[in-house]
Scaffold this motif. Structure first.
Motif, PDB file in Angstrom:
ATOM      1  N   TRP A 136     -33.185  -9.038   5.066  1.00 37.46           N
ATOM      2  CA  TRP A 136     -32.107  -8.515   5.894  1.00 37.46           C
ATOM      3  C   TRP A 136     -31.010  -9.561   6.037  1.00 37.46           C
ATOM      4  N   ARG A 137     -29.773  -9.103   6.041  1.00 40.42           N
ATOM      5  CA  ARG A 137     -28.635 -10.012   6.164  1.00 40.42           C
ATOM      6  C   ARG A 137     -28.044  -9.951   7.563  1.00 40.42           C
ATOM      7  N   GLN A 138     -27.234 -10.948   7.871  1.00 43.70           N
ATOM      8  CA  GLN A 138     -26.489 -10.916   9.120  1.00 43.70           C
ATOM      9  C   GLN A 138     -25.603  -9.682   9.143  1.00 43.70           C
ATOM     10  N   PHE A 145     -29.160  -2.874  17.746  1.00 42.57           N
ATOM     11  CA  PHE A 145     -29.325  -4.321  17.637  1.00 42.57           C
ATOM     12  C   PHE A 145     -28.688  -4.782  16.330  1.00 42.57           C
ATOM     13  N   ILE A 146     -27.889  -5.846  16.415  1.00 45.96           N
ATOM     14  CA  ILE A 146     -27.163  -6.371  15.258  1.00 45.96           C
ATOM     15  C   ILE A 146     -27.713  -7.751  14.918  1.00 45.96           C
ATOM     16  N   VAL A 147     -28.172  -7.907  13.682  1.00 49.91           N
ATOM     17  CA  VAL A 147     -28.797  -9.164  13.264  1.00 49.91           C
ATOM     18  C   VAL A 147     -27.775 -10.293  13.207  1.00 49.91           C
ATOM     19  N   LYS A 148     -28.127 -11.398  13.851  1.00 47.87           N
ATOM     20  CA  LYS A 148     -27.345 -12.634  13.777  1.00 47.87           C
ATOM     21  C   LYS A 148     -28.278 -13.744  13.301  1.00 47.87           C
ATOM     22  N   GLU A 149     -27.801 -14.573  12.372  1.00 48.72           N
ATOM     23  CA  GLU A 149     -28.640 -15.646  11.837  1.00 48.72           C
ATOM     24  C   GLU A 149     -28.495 -16.911  12.677  1.00 48.72           C
ATOM     25  N   LYS A 150     -29.621 -17.493  13.019  1.00 48.31           N
ATOM     26  CA  LYS A 150     -29.608 -18.787  13.693  1.00 48.31           C
ATOM     27  C   LYS A 150     -29.254 -19.881  12.679  1.00 48.31           C
ATOM     28  N   LEU A 151     -28.638 -20.947  13.164  1.00 46.01           N
ATOM     29  CA  LEU A 151     -28.365 -22.084  12.288  1.00 46.01           C
ATOM     30  C   LEU A 151     -29.674 -22.711  11.852  1.00 46.01           C
ATOM     31  N   ARG A 206     -26.347  -4.916  21.042  1.00 45.85           N
ATOM     32  CA  ARG A 206     -26.892  -6.211  21.446  1.00 45.85           C
ATOM     33  C   ARG A 206     -27.168  -7.050  20.196  1.00 45.85           C
ATOM     34  N   ASP A 207     -26.932  -8.354  20.287  1.00 50.57           N
ATOM     35  CA  ASP A 207     -27.218  -9.254  19.170  1.00 50.57           C
ATOM     36  C   ASP A 207     -28.707  -9.569  19.106  1.00 50.57           C
ATOM     37  N   LEU A 208     -29.228  -9.625  17.878  1.00 49.48           N
ATOM     38  CA  LEU A 208     -30.626  -9.995  17.635  1.00 49.48           C
ATOM     39  C   LEU A 208     -30.624 -11.251  16.774  1.00 49.48           C
ATOM     40  N   TYR A 209     -30.890 -12.409  17.394  1.00 49.68           N
ATOM     41  CA  TYR A 209     -30.849 -13.675  16.675  1.00 49.68           C
ATOM     42  C   TYR A 209     -32.177 -13.929  15.977  1.00 49.68           C
ATOM     43  N   LEU A 210     -32.089 -14.171  14.651  1.00 57.13           N
ATOM     44  CA  LEU A 210     -33.276 -14.397  13.837  1.00 57.13           C
ATOM     45  C   LEU A 210     -33.107 -15.666  13.020  1.00 57.13           C
ATOM     46  N   SER A 211     -34.211 -16.381  12.807  1.00 61.01           N
ATOM     47  CA  SER A 211     -34.188 -17.584  11.975  1.00 61.01           C
ATOM     48  C   SER A 211     -34.229 -17.181  10.505  1.00 61.01           C
TER      49      SER A 211
END
Length: 316
Positions: free
Chosen positions: A188-190, A213-219, A142-147
């Motif tokens: 932590w990186r994307q 969970f896989i880190v994804k960066e928000k714009l 699952r994607d984990l979107y973080l600012s």
């Protein structure tokens, strides 16, 4: 219209999860090729497997109960797609032996009851022991979107999951919620992967899947990140580009930097500010760099440079 799944398992529509498992166990053993004598058993064995595949899954069962076989196999009407997670038409994989294997465990649950030549062996106890090597379900990602702020400071995220949990009888199961806690570390990186081992659905003959969970960066409205560096685009008029000026940059930790620009700014020019990027995951006391790029605002009567020149200003 196809066959009725409830009729196939000889159960009522009010049947619970334990009733569904019990019915499949009984009918699957009765119609298995090692035990059945009726020529029609092979087709019934497949129908029973499909019925169990649908009714043992809470989501598929809910769709079947509400929309019937047409809705299950044809897809949910668009007006309902936002309310349920199952949006595609269901197609049974057709491997009844796979369902049988996953339910009982082992390649041949009948191995305790037959010798090498297929003759029945008398044992002093009844029922299947369900022996065999347990197989773990594939990971659930699952994607984990973080600012950028989350990844700059670090934070704690709590995520609720719903999973199937075995009851005390080790035969029936119940859907229960669980809260997973993720301690996000600065830097932590994307693409960072956080694994919760064996937190997937439980079953009598399976090892629960890992949840990843896989880190994804928000714009971000001000910055773009590359590795541990941050990039900021400052718009300045042509007059300031040709003379000395100061650029203000509001950092992620809400400091206001006043960066002096003592050079003539051209489309390929950039300013490097050391130590004002993202924290390093290996050592959060250290940071990457901040790169300031420039969008020169030309007067209307002058022809501005091509847009791609700004891209060329990116440091390599």
């Amino acid at each position: 219209m196809g066959f009725d799944y409830y009729i196939a398992l000889d159960i009522s529509r009010s049947a619970q999860d334990a009733d569904i498992k019990k019915a499949y166990r009984r009918l699957a053993l009765k119609n298995h090729w090692l035990n059945a004598r009726d020529p029609g058993s092979a087709e019934r064995f497949k129908q029973i497997a499909e019925a169990y595949d649908v009714l043992s899954d809470p989501i598929k069962k809910a769709i079947y109960d509400k929309f019937g076989e047409e809705g299950l196999k044809g897809g949910i009407p668009p007006e309902f797609s936002s309310q349920l997670t199952w949006t595609k038409g269901y197609v049974f994989h057709g491997d009844a032996n796979k369902v049988f294997h996953e339910f009982f465990g082992g390649d041949n649950p009948y191995s305790d009851f037959y010798d090498a030549e297929g003759r029945e062996v008398c044992l002093n106890f009844g029922g299947l022991r369900g022996r065999g090597i347990k197989k773990q379900d594939p990971p659930i990602e699952r994607d984990l979107y973080l600012s950028l702020e989350d990844l700059f400071f670090g934070c704690t995220k709590k995520i609720k999951i719903s999973r199937r949990v075995m009851n005390e009888d080790r035969f029936s199961s119940t859907i229960k919620d669980k809260i997973l806690t993720i301690d996000v570390q600065p830097g932590w990186r994307q693409g960072t992967r956080i694994t919760f081992e064996k937190e997937g659905d439980q079953g009598p003959n399976i090892i629960p899947a890992d949840i990843i969970f896989i880190v994804k960066e928000k714009l971000h409205p001000r910055f773009r990140r590359e590795d541990d560096n941050l990039f900021f685009v400052s718009s300045i008029p042509l007059g300031k580009a040709l003379t000395c000026c100061t650029v203000e940059v509001r950092t992620l930790d809400d400091r206001l930097l006043n960066i002096p620009i003592n050079d003539i700014v051209h489309p390929k020019y950039f300013k490097k500010v050391s130590g004002e990027g993202m924290p390093l995951a290996s050592d959060p006391t250290k940071k990457g760099d901040l790169f300031i790029l420039f969008d020169i605002q030309f007067p209307r009567h002058l022809t501005p440079p091509k847009k791609h020149l700004l891209k060329q200003a990116l440091p390599m």
